[in-house]
Design a protein around this motif. Structure first.
Motif, short mmCIF file in Angstrom:
data_model
loop_
_atom_site.label_atom_id
_atom_site.label_comp_id
_atom_site.label_asym_id
_atom_site.label_seq_id
_atom_site.Cartn_x
_atom_site.Cartn_y
_atom_site.Cartn_z
N ASP A 1 0.63 -1.28 0.08
CA ASP A 1 -0.20 -0.05 -0.10
C ASP A 1 0.85 1.36 0.06
N PHE A 2 2.17 1.22 0.15
CA PHE A 2 2.92 2.30 0.40
C PHE A 2 3.18 3.07 -1.02
N SER A 3 2.85 4.33 -1.20
CA SER A 3 3.10 4.97 -2.43
C SER A 3 3.32 6.42 -2.36
N LEU A 4 3.70 7.07 -3.35
CA LEU A 4 3.95 8.46 -3.38
C LEU A 4 2.81 9.10 -2.49
N LYS A 5 1.59 8.98 -2.53
CA LYS A 5 0.28 9.66 -1.83
C LYS A 5 0.73 9.33 -0.41
N ASN A 6 1.15 8.45 0.33
CA ASN A 6 1.57 8.14 1.52
C ASN A 6 2.62 9.27 2.36
N VAL A 7 3.52 9.39 1.08
CA VAL A 7 4.53 10.58 1.46
C VAL A 7 3.99 11.87 1.52
N THR A 8 3.29 12.18 0.57
CA THR A 8 2.65 13.80 0.31
C THR A 8 1.79 13.94 1.28
N ASP A 9 0.84 12.92 1.39
CA ASP A 9 -0.45 13.23 2.34
C ASP A 9 -0.13 12.92 3.81
N GLU A 10 0.85 12.13 4.11
CA GLU A 10 0.99 11.86 5.46
C GLU A 10 2.52 11.94 6.21
N ILE A 11 3.57 11.82 5.26
CA ILE A 11 4.98 11.70 5.85
C ILE A 11 5.43 13.38 6.00
N ILE A 12 5.13 13.91 4.70
CA ILE A 12 5.62 15.29 4.85
C ILE A 12 5.02 16.29 5.82
N PRO A 13 3.56 16.14 6.07
CA PRO A 13 2.97 17.04 7.22
C PRO A 13 3.36 16.47 8.46
N LEU A 14 3.86 15.24 8.75
CA LEU A 14 3.95 14.73 9.96
C LEU A 14 5.61 15.59 10.34
N VAL A 15 6.49 15.22 9.26
CA VAL A 15 7.77 15.66 9.53
C VAL A 15 7.98 17.32 10.05
N LEU A 16 6.76 17.99 9.48
CA LEU A 16 6.48 19.27 9.85
C LEU A 16 5.76 19.76 10.90
N ASP A 17 5.27 18.68 11.47
CA ASP A 17 4.60 18.85 12.73
C ASP A 17 5.05 18.67 14.20
N GLY A 18 6.02 19.45 14.53
CA GLY A 18 6.68 19.37 15.64
C GLY A 18 5.93 18.97 17.07
N ASP A 19 4.74 19.28 17.03
CA ASP A 19 4.10 19.09 18.40
C ASP A 19 3.65 17.65 18.29
N ARG A 20 3.26 17.19 17.08
CA ARG A 20 2.78 15.73 16.87
C ARG A 20 4.13 14.88 17.12
N LEU A 21 5.11 15.26 16.71
CA LEU A 21 6.24 14.33 16.91
C LEU A 21 6.60 14.38 18.09
#
Length: 373
Positions: free
Chosen positions: A323-343
């Motif tokens: 299931d891992f695809s470019l969509k996972n990167v753009t929709d989940e991983i990139i926003p997560l890396v930028l979300d310091g509070d969530r990390l």
């Protein structure tokens, strides 16, 4: 006279690294150690390199099919057990310890024949054959994960965590010291040639790499650049070419095929995209480093099981390889890396899962077991 302990485990780094960390902790307690293993496994190189006495025994995997090897197995296995027993006798061992793999089963059998107590350490949530056999008569079964279904039928079962490589353990010891962790981050960034001020994604598929992860990340390089995210991509030996070519125009995309000093990569990362071998999951949990797991799609789902506790705790995300695809990167991983509070929240959730002193906990259990003989 100091206590003597014989250790066994090998074939893969997942067995050898905990053995080495435990051997060091035992030595620091004044206990003499030696190890057995096969000439084909990683232990034949890594154990002597660590200054630990190493004795080879025959490699005797259990054949899964009827054939010549199946009929030869009893004789070869008996020889391996005899060799393991010889090591126990010559060492005057008070206790034996196995970490799984081909070398552990003969050690367990030899210890049983001598009524010698032995300790089993299991790295994975789903135990291997050797440790399932050993647990039946073990004095102690020590687990990495709470959810592992393995117990000592006639002894003690304890959750101790995974004995970590020394440099990883040193970094993990800083997880609650923001200033020291920040200093380690800056120093590691300088050594790796990356920017310590940028949010950073570490991508790794282990020493051999993970082709599917590499292929998806190749597509995502422009998106990371646009988002202002730095990527440290460990592609695996000989697999860096296509990634270097695809990311050549990205401003902050660092490609390395293989990195010996993984503690440096961990020190600069805000999120790790990786497989979920037991060692990797345990290291990230001990470090309080959030993970985005894409389990290796082979076997019986062992890697997905390894990641389950971290995911349930809220310290990691998991997507199956298919299931891992470019969509996972753009929709989940990139926003997560930028979300310091969530990390930060994910890091806190992980900190309760894995002790940073598993090597010392296991060494203490081993010593107590030997003293009870």
């Amino acid at each position: 006279m100091s206590m003597k302990v014989v250790l066994a485990g090998g074939g893969t780094a997942g067995h050898v690294n905990p053995l080495l960390a435990t051997a060091k902790a035992l030595t620091e307690r004044g206990i003499d150690v030696c190890a057995i293993g096969t000439e084909e496994g990683l232990e034949a190189e890594l154990v002597p390199a660590a200054g630990i006495e190493f004795v080879e025994i025959p490699r005797v995997p259990l054949p899964r099919r009827i054939g010549k090897r199946l009929f030869e197995f009893p004789r070869k296995y008996k020889s391996a057990v005899a060799k393991a027993g010889q090591v126990l006798d010559e060492a005057g061992a008070a206790v034996a310890v196995g970490f799984g793999g081909f070398a552990s089963t003969p050690l367990y059998a030899a210890a049983r024949k001598r009524s010698l107590p032995f300790v089993v350490h299991e790295q994975n949530v789903k135990p291997g054959l050797a440790n399932r056999y050993g647990a039946r008569k073990a004095a102690v079964v020590a687990l990495t994960f709470r959810s592992t279904r393995l117990s000592a039928s006639s002894g003690t079962t304890r959750v101790v965590g995974l004995p970590l490589r020394q440099k990883i353990a040193d970094l993990a010891a800083l997880r609650d010291d923001a200033e020291a962790r920040g200093s380690a981050h800056v120093a590691a960034a300088e050594e790796l040639g990356v920017d310590p001020a940028l949010p950073t994604l570490l991508v790794t598929g282990g020493s051999l790499g993970a082709k599917h992860l590499n292929d998806v990340l190749v597509q995502a390089a422009p998106a990371f650049d646009e988002a202002g995210i730095q990527v440290l991509h460990l592609t695996g030996r000989g697999k860096d070419g296509p990634v270097r070519k695809a990311s050549a125009k990205a401003a902050n995309y660092r490609v390395i095929d293989y990195l010996t000093d993984m503690e440096l990569a961990y020190a600069v990362a805000d999120l790790v995209l990786c497989r979920s071998g037991a060692g990797t999951v345990a290291e990230l949990a001990a470090l309080g480093l959030p993970g985005y797991f894409v389990p290796l799609p082979i076997g019986n789902g062992e890697q997905e099981k390894n990641a389950a506790e971290a995911v349930r705790a809220g310290g990691a995300r998991l997507v199956r390889d298919r299931d891992f695809s470019l969509k996972n990167v753009t929709d989940e991983i990139i926003p997560l890396v930028l979300d310091g509070d969530r990390l930060a929240a994910m890091s806190t959730a992980l900190s309760e899962l894995m002790p940073v002193d598993a090597d010392r906990r296991l060494a203490r259990l081993i010593e107590e077991t030997g003293e009870m003989r």
